[in-house]
Design a protein around this motif. Structure first.
Motif, mmCIF file in Angstrom:
data_model
loop_
_atom_site.group_PDB
_atom_site.id
_atom_site.type_symbol
_atom_site.label_atom_id
_atom_site.label_comp_id
_atom_site.label_asym_id
_atom_site.label_seq_id
_atom_site.Cartn_x
_atom_site.Cartn_y
_atom_site.Cartn_z
ATOM 1 N N THR A 227 0.849 -1.191 0.000
ATOM 2 C CA THR A 227 0.000 0.000 0.000
ATOM 3 C C THR A 227 0.887 1.243 0.000
ATOM 4 O O THR A 227 1.809 1.357 0.816
ATOM 5 C CB THR A 227 -0.919 0.027 1.230
ATOM 6 O OG1 THR A 227 -1.726 -1.151 1.244
ATOM 7 C CG2 THR A 227 -1.815 1.253 1.203
ATOM 8 N N LEU A 228 0.608 2.194 -0.918
ATOM 9 C CA LEU A 228 1.343 3.452 -0.982
ATOM 10 C C LEU A 228 0.450 4.616 -0.577
ATOM 11 O O LEU A 228 -0.743 4.633 -0.883
ATOM 12 C CB LEU A 228 1.862 3.706 -2.402
ATOM 13 C CG LEU A 228 2.788 2.676 -3.043
ATOM 14 C CD1 LEU A 228 3.301 3.201 -4.385
ATOM 15 C CD2 LEU A 228 3.952 2.342 -2.139
ATOM 16 N N SER A 229 1.052 5.597 0.099
ATOM 17 C CA SER A 229 0.315 6.814 0.445
ATOM 18 C C SER A 229 1.294 7.972 0.594
ATOM 19 O O SER A 229 2.500 7.766 0.756
ATOM 20 C CB SER A 229 -0.485 6.627 1.742
ATOM 21 O OG SER A 229 0.390 6.418 2.833
ATOM 22 N N ALA A 230 0.747 9.196 0.531
ATOM 23 C CA ALA A 230 1.509 10.421 0.789
ATOM 24 C C ALA A 230 2.724 10.546 -0.125
ATOM 25 O O ALA A 230 3.853 10.747 0.315
ATOM 26 C CB ALA A 230 1.937 10.490 2.251
ATOM 27 N N SER A 231 2.458 10.421 -1.456
ATOM 28 C CA SER A 231 3.479 10.677 -2.479
ATOM 29 C C SER A 231 4.708 9.791 -2.321
ATOM 30 O O SER A 231 5.849 10.262 -2.252
ATOM 31 C CB SER A 231 3.888 12.157 -2.469
ATOM 32 O OG SER A 231 2.762 12.988 -2.667
ATOM 33 N N SER A 232 4.495 8.498 -2.285
ATOM 34 C CA SER A 232 5.569 7.535 -2.091
ATOM 35 C C SER A 232 5.753 6.681 -3.342
ATOM 36 O O SER A 232 4.946 6.702 -4.268
ATOM 37 C CB SER A 232 5.261 6.654 -0.884
ATOM 38 O OG SER A 232 5.174 7.437 0.282
ATOM 39 N N ARG A 233 6.840 5.907 -3.348
ATOM 40 C CA ARG A 233 7.163 5.096 -4.520
ATOM 41 C C ARG A 233 7.812 3.796 -4.063
ATOM 42 O O ARG A 233 8.608 3.780 -3.121
ATOM 43 C CB ARG A 233 8.134 5.851 -5.442
ATOM 44 C CG ARG A 233 8.577 5.059 -6.671
ATOM 45 C CD ARG A 233 9.658 5.810 -7.435
ATOM 46 N NE ARG A 233 10.100 5.058 -8.616
ATOM 47 C CZ ARG A 233 9.718 5.303 -9.867
ATOM 48 N NH1 ARG A 233 8.890 6.317 -10.115
ATOM 49 N NH2 ARG A 233 10.149 4.564 -10.872
ATOM 50 N N ILE A 234 7.487 2.705 -4.764
ATOM 51 C CA ILE A 234 8.196 1.444 -4.570
ATOM 52 C C ILE A 234 8.593 0.892 -5.930
ATOM 53 O O ILE A 234 7.796 0.899 -6.879
ATOM 54 C CB ILE A 234 7.366 0.412 -3.781
ATOM 55 C CG1 ILE A 234 8.233 -0.811 -3.432
ATOM 56 C CG2 ILE A 234 6.106 0.003 -4.523
ATOM 57 C CD1 ILE A 234 7.613 -1.724 -2.392
ATOM 58 N N ASN A 235 9.852 0.484 -6.039
ATOM 59 C CA ASN A 235 10.368 -0.136 -7.248
ATOM 60 C C ASN A 235 10.529 -1.631 -6.979
ATOM 61 O O ASN A 235 11.403 -2.046 -6.222
ATOM 62 C CB ASN A 235 11.727 0.470 -7.616
ATOM 63 C CG ASN A 235 11.654 1.979 -7.816
ATOM 64 O OD1 ASN A 235 10.768 2.476 -8.506
ATOM 65 N ND2 ASN A 235 12.573 2.699 -7.199
ATOM 66 N N LEU A 236 9.648 -2.423 -7.576
ATOM 67 C CA LEU A 236 9.683 -3.872 -7.417
ATOM 68 C C LEU A 236 10.346 -4.480 -8.652
ATOM 69 O O LEU A 236 9.888 -4.269 -9.783
ATOM 70 C CB LEU A 236 8.276 -4.433 -7.252
ATOM 71 C CG LEU A 236 7.520 -4.065 -5.969
ATOM 72 C CD1 LEU A 236 6.048 -4.425 -6.097
ATOM 73 C CD2 LEU A 236 8.138 -4.749 -4.765
ATOM 74 N N ASN A 237 11.406 -5.240 -8.430
ATOM 75 C CA ASN A 237 12.148 -5.813 -9.542
ATOM 76 C C ASN A 237 12.466 -7.270 -9.239
ATOM 77 O O ASN A 237 13.201 -7.574 -8.289
ATOM 78 C CB ASN A 237 13.446 -5.029 -9.770
ATOM 79 C CG ASN A 237 14.179 -5.455 -11.030
ATOM 80 O OD1 ASN A 237 13.991 -6.550 -11.539
ATOM 81 N ND2 ASN A 237 15.005 -4.570 -11.557
ATOM 82 N N GLY A 238 11.880 -8.182 -10.034
ATOM 83 C CA GLY A 238 12.165 -9.599 -9.862
ATOM 84 C C GLY A 238 11.544 -10.205 -8.620
ATOM 85 O O GLY A 238 11.996 -11.252 -8.144
ATOM 86 N N THR A 239 10.515 -9.583 -8.092
ATOM 87 C CA THR A 239 9.866 -10.036 -6.865
ATOM 88 C C THR A 239 8.663 -10.929 -7.194
ATOM 89 O O THR A 239 7.950 -10.680 -8.163
ATOM 90 C CB THR A 239 9.397 -8.824 -6.033
ATOM 91 O OG1 THR A 239 10.509 -7.968 -5.790
ATOM 92 C CG2 THR A 239 8.786 -9.257 -4.718
#
Length: 268
Positions: A227-239
């Motif tokens: 879950t993302l909130s408040a202008s956040s980022r996640i980079n998922l690679n090979g997961t």
């Protein structure tokens, strides 16, 4: 030497009080006074087993004797290992290392790492959390090949509280199991490589402008995924992401948030 030329008793045990015991049979037999004896060894996993005793063939051939010996040896070793557990709680206000010699570390009340302070957890360490307890890092967390798990034997999700990382974190080849939430907050760099997160009630929450790099690893058997909130980022690679309840695999709430997905496998 264990054999100094004198007659060998039916059972002779030499205790070696060292940490991190493992039990196994030594490949090479022990010879004394021209006789060959089966050997029981206890040693460290990264070293050749230490010879701690020798047993005469006549004594070892009696099943009840051998059973009693093995049971006594197991109880002694488990007592040594269990006595090493270190209870941790409260505030960490100076740079601290949880090393393998002190493992497992049992979090009896939530541990808070102050801003500007680094907690390093060495490879092979087990961190166990009592019910409802967690870890809050406002400084830096460095952990490699560490197991974060509940202290209870219950297999179900949510057996301990939240792991909140508000500072910086470098987490490599670690496992997180049976917690409530991995909460990633704030702009400090947060890098996860080869991390497996399983049986968490609420999975991963990324908020407060956090940018998270999550490479490889697994997110599995959680009520929610990421879950993302408040202008956040996640980079998922090979997961790999699987067995997430309902439609809550990836979700957002407030602000403009970014999921970057590359070679991500979704199933279940």
């Amino acid at each position: 030497s264990l054999c100094r030329g004198e007659a060998v008793d039916d059972k002779e045990i030499i205790s070696l009080l060292r940490a991190k015991w493992v039990i196994h049979f030594v490949d090479d037999p022990f010879f004394c006074n021209g006789k060959k004896y089966p050997i029981m060894g206890i040693g460290q996993e990264d070293k050749k087993a230490e010879i701690i005793g020798h047993i005469s063939p006549s004594w070892a051939s009696q099943p009840n004797n051998m059973k009693k010996f093995l049971l006594s040896l197991l109880l002694a070793v488990f007592t040594i290992v269990s006595s090493q557990a270190i209870n941790v709680s409260g505030t960490v206000n100076s740079n601290t290392t949880w090393d393998l010699a002190g493992s497992p570390y049992v979090v009896t009340s939530t541990v808070t790492v102050n801003a500007g302070i680094t907690l390093t957890i060495d490879s092979g360490v087990l961190v166990q959390f009592n019910a409802g307890q967690g870890l809050t890092v406002n400084g830096t967390l460095n952990a490699s090949r560490v197991s974060f798990d509940a202290s209870s034997a219950t297999v179900a999700r949510g057996q301990f509280g939240t792991i909140l990382l508000s500072g910086t974190a470098t987490i490599t080849n670690c496992t997180f199991n049976r917690g409530t939430l991995l909460d990633l907050n704030g702009s400090g760099a947060k890098t996860f490589t080869g991390v497996n997160l399983t049986r968490f009630t609420n999975g991963i929450n990324v908020r407060g402008g956090a940018i998270v790099n999550y490479t490889g690893g697994l997110i599995s058997d959680c009520a929610t995924g990421v879950t993302l909130s408040a202008s956040s980022r996640i980079n998922l690679n090979g997961t790999s992401i699987n067995t997430i309840d309902g439609s809550a695999l990836l979700s957002t709430s407030s602000g403009t948030n970014t999921f970057s997905l590359e070679n991500v496998t979704v199933s279940g």
